[in-house]
Design a protein around this motif. Structure first.
Motif, PDB file in Angstrom:
ATOM      1  N   SER A   1       4.126   2.684   2.565  1.00 22.22           N
ATOM      2  CA  SER A   1       3.237   3.542   3.350  1.00 22.22           C
ATOM      3  C   SER A   1       2.683   4.713   2.544  1.00 22.22           C
ATOM      4  O   SER A   1       1.528   5.112   2.731  1.00 22.22           O
ATOM      5  CB  SER A   1       3.966   4.057   4.589  1.00 22.22           C
ATOM      6  N   LYS A   2       3.483   5.268   1.661  1.00 23.46           N
ATOM      7  CA  LYS A   2       3.020   6.404   0.862  1.00 23.46           C
ATOM      8  C   LYS A   2       1.862   6.000  -0.046  1.00 23.46           C
ATOM      9  O   LYS A   2       0.844   6.705  -0.141  1.00 23.46           O
ATOM     10  CB  LYS A   2       4.157   6.965   0.021  1.00 23.46           C
ATOM     11  N   GLU A   3       2.003   4.861  -0.715  1.00 24.33           N
ATOM     12  CA  GLU A   3       0.948   4.381  -1.606  1.00 24.33           C
ATOM     13  C   GLU A   3      -0.316   4.043  -0.827  1.00 24.33           C
ATOM     14  O   GLU A   3      -1.429   4.328  -1.281  1.00 24.33           O
ATOM     15  CB  GLU A   3       1.429   3.152  -2.385  1.00 24.33           C
ATOM     16  N   VAL A   4      -0.144   3.441   0.355  1.00 23.22           N
ATOM     17  CA  VAL A   4      -1.304   3.117   1.193  1.00 23.22           C
ATOM     18  C   VAL A   4      -2.014   4.395   1.622  1.00 23.22           C
ATOM     19  O   VAL A   4      -3.253   4.480   1.590  1.00 23.22           O
ATOM     20  CB  VAL A   4      -0.879   2.304   2.434  1.00 23.22           C
ATOM     21  N   ALA A   5      -1.254   5.405   2.008  1.00 22.95           N
ATOM     22  CA  ALA A   5      -1.842   6.685   2.411  1.00 22.95           C
ATOM     23  C   ALA A   5      -2.645   7.307   1.276  1.00 22.95           C
ATOM     24  O   ALA A   5      -3.719   7.875   1.496  1.00 22.95           O
ATOM     25  CB  ALA A   5      -0.741   7.640   2.875  1.00 22.95           C
ATOM     26  N   GLU A   6      -2.147   7.178   0.064  1.00 20.70           N
ATOM     27  CA  GLU A   6      -2.862   7.733  -1.097  1.00 20.70           C
ATOM     28  C   GLU A   6      -4.160   6.984  -1.352  1.00 20.70           C
ATOM     29  O   GLU A   6      -5.190   7.582  -1.670  1.00 20.70           O
ATOM     30  CB  GLU A   6      -1.950   7.689  -2.325  1.00 20.70           C
ATOM     31  N   ILE A   7      -4.125   5.661  -1.190  1.00 23.16           N
ATOM     32  CA  ILE A   7      -5.341   4.855  -1.355  1.00 23.16           C
ATOM     33  C   ILE A   7      -6.390   5.267  -0.332  1.00 23.16           C
ATOM     34  O   ILE A   7      -7.551   5.528  -0.669  1.00 23.16           O
ATOM     35  CB  ILE A   7      -5.018   3.345  -1.197  1.00 23.16           C
ATOM     36  N   LEU A   8      -5.977   5.343   0.931  1.00 15.79           N
ATOM     37  CA  LEU A   8      -6.925   5.648   1.999  1.00 15.79           C
ATOM     38  C   LEU A   8      -7.361   7.110   1.974  1.00 15.79           C
ATOM     39  O   LEU A   8      -8.470   7.433   2.412  1.00 15.79           O
ATOM     40  CB  LEU A   8      -6.309   5.286   3.353  1.00 15.79           C
ATOM     41  N   SER A   9      -6.508   7.989   1.469  1.00 18.96           N
ATOM     42  CA  SER A   9      -6.877   9.397   1.349  1.00 18.96           C
ATOM     43  C   SER A   9      -8.091   9.565   0.436  1.00 18.96           C
ATOM     44  O   SER A   9      -9.012  10.329   0.735  1.00 18.96           O
ATOM     45  CB  SER A   9      -5.688  10.203   0.799  1.00 18.96           C
ATOM     46  N   LYS A  10      -8.096   8.836  -0.664  1.00 20.47           N
ATOM     47  CA  LYS A  10      -9.234   8.884  -1.596  1.00 20.47           C
ATOM     48  C   LYS A  10     -10.492   8.314  -0.954  1.00 20.47           C
ATOM     49  O   LYS A  10     -11.596   8.822  -1.158  1.00 20.47           O
ATOM     50  CB  LYS A  10      -8.900   8.109  -2.865  1.00 20.47           C
ATOM     51  N   GLU A  11     -10.335   7.263  -0.179  1.00 13.39           N
ATOM     52  CA  GLU A  11     -11.474   6.607   0.450  1.00 13.39           C
ATOM     53  C   GLU A  11     -12.063   7.468   1.568  1.00 13.39           C
ATOM     54  O   GLU A  11     -13.279   7.611   1.694  1.00 13.39           O
ATOM     55  CB  GLU A  11     -11.054   5.250   1.015  1.00 13.39           C
TER      56      GLU A  11
END
Length: 328
Positions: free
Chosen positions: A254-264
Motif C-alpha cells: 500500500s505504501k508503494e502504491v500511495a507513492e505512485i498515485l501521489s505523483k500522478e
C-alpha cells in the motif's frame, strides 16, 4: 552505353540494399509485424498502477504486441473514446457504464474490480446536529449528478423510508467544488468518494453518516469495444492476468502504491494510503452478482429521471467470455 548500364545497375543495387536494411530495422524495432492494443486509463485507478509498473508491456512484448496508453480525465470521456475507436480497452465507474449504455453506445463489459463500498460516503462536519439518514430530511445534500454518491444517497434514503424529494439536492461539478461548498457551510452534507473522501477526512473534522456498506457496491468496471472483444480474447486474457497480478501486488504494498498515485494525482501520499488500505484490489468476472448490482443502479437512475428509457445491463455483457485468467 556500357557505362550507363553499369551505373544504372549500381544505383538499383544500392536502392535495393537500402530498402532491405530499412525493412530489417523495422522488424528489429517491432515495426510492421507489431500489433498495438490501445488502453485508456484515469489517474488514480488500477490501470494507472499497472501502467506505472510496466509489467503489461513486458508481457505483451513476448507476443509482439505494443501498448499505447491514453489518459482521460473522467470515465465518460474514456467510454466515448472507446466507442469512437480511439481505444480498445479501459475502465470506468459503475455509473459511467450505465449512462454509456443508456445513450446507446456499443461498448461491452469485460470484467469488474472488487466492490469498494467504503470508498463512497455521505459525511457531515463533526459538530453537525445530523446523526442519521432520517436527519437528512430538509437538509442540503451535495452530490455530483449521476455519481456514485448520488446513488448512495438515493438507496440510503429509500432504506429509511425517505426519498430524494425529502432533501434539498445541490449538484457540484467536481470534487473541489463539492469540498469548497461543504467547508464553507453552503451545504449540510457532502457525498464524496475516495481518494477525495480520504483527503477531506485528513484536513477537516468529519463524521460519516453512512458509506456504501450494504447499500452500494461502488464498483469500477473494465470495458472493451464490441469488435475488440469479438476478435482479441487472447489479448484481453493477458491484460486481465497482468492486471490481477498488479492488483495483488497493490494489496501487499500500500505504501508503494500511495507513492505512485501521489505523483500522478499531485495529492499527499498519507490520505491516499488511507484510501488504499480500506479497499481490496482484484479482478472479478461479470457474474450474476455484478449484473444485478449494475441493474439496481440503472433502475434507480431511471426512476430519478436521469435517462429516458430503461436498460438491461445483461444486453451489454458478452456471453460466455473466455478471457478470464485461471483463478478468477
Amino acid at each position: 552505353m556500357k557505362m550507363k548500364k553499369s551505373a544504372l545497375f549500381i544505383f538499383l543495387a544500392l536502392t535495393l540494399t537500402l530498402i532491405l536494411a530499412a525493412c530489417g530495422n523495422k522488424e528489429e524495432a517491432g515495426g510492421e509485424g507489431t500489433d498495438t492494443v490501445k488502453i485508456g486509463f484515469q489517474k488514480g485507478n488500477t490501470l494507472n498502477i499497472l501502467k506505472a509498473r510496466g509489467t503489461l508491456e513486458e508481457r505483451l512484448k513476448e507476443e509482439n504486441i505494443s501498448v499505447e496508453w491514453s489518459e482521460f480525465p473522467i470515465g465518460t470521456a474514456l467510454l466515448e473514446g472507446l466507442n469512437t475507436g480511439r481505444i480498445d480497452f479501459g475502465h470506468a465507474s459503475d455509473a459511467n457504464g450505465v449512462f454509456s449504455q443508456a445513450s446507446g453506445k456499443p461498448s461491452v463489459y469485460i470484467a469488474s474490480d472488487t466492490p469498494y463500498p467504503e470508498g463512497v460516503a455521505l459525511v457531515v462536519k463533526e459538530d453537525s446536529p445530523i446523526e442519521s439518514i432520517e436527519d437528512l430530511k430538509g437538509k442540503k445534500v451535495a452530490v455530483t449528478k449521476g455519481g456514485n454518491m448520488h446513488y448512495l444517497l438515493d438507496t440510503a434514503l429509500e432504506a429509511n423510508g425517505l426519498t430524494i424529494e425529502d432533501t434539498e439536492i445541490v449538484y457540484y461539478k467536481d470534487s473541489a467544488e463539492g469540498m469548497t461548498a461543504f467547508e464553507s457551510g453552503a451545504v449540510d452534507v457532502l457525498g464524496t468518494w475516495d481518494p477525495f473522501l480520504a483527503v477531506l477526512e485528513s484536513k477537516t473534522k468529519t463524521r460519516t453518516i453512512t458509506n456504501g456498506e450494504n447499500l452500494t457496491e461502488n464498483r469500477t468496471f473494465y470495458f472493451a469495444s464490441q469488435d475488440y472483444a469479438d476478435n482479441h480474447a487472447d489479448i484481453l486474457k493477458i491484460i486481465l492476468e497482468e492486471l490481477e497480478k498488479s492488483d495483488q501486488w497493490a494489496n501487499e504494498n500500500s505504501k508503494e502504491v500511495a507513492e505512485i498515485l501521489s505523483k500522478e494525482l499531485k495529492i499527499d501520499s498519507a490520505p491516499l494510503q488511507t484510501a488504499i488500505e480500506r479497499r481490496t484490489f482484484g479482478v472479478l468476472p461479470i457474474d450474476e452478482a455484478a449484473i444485478k448490482a449494475q441493474q439496481d443502479l440503472a433502475d434507480s437512475f431511471f426512476k430519478l429521471g436521469l435517462f429516458p428509457e430503461e436498460i438491461e445491463i445483461k444486453d451489454a455483457v458478452k456471453e460466455s467470455p473466455d478471457w478470464y485468467p485461471e483463478g478468477i
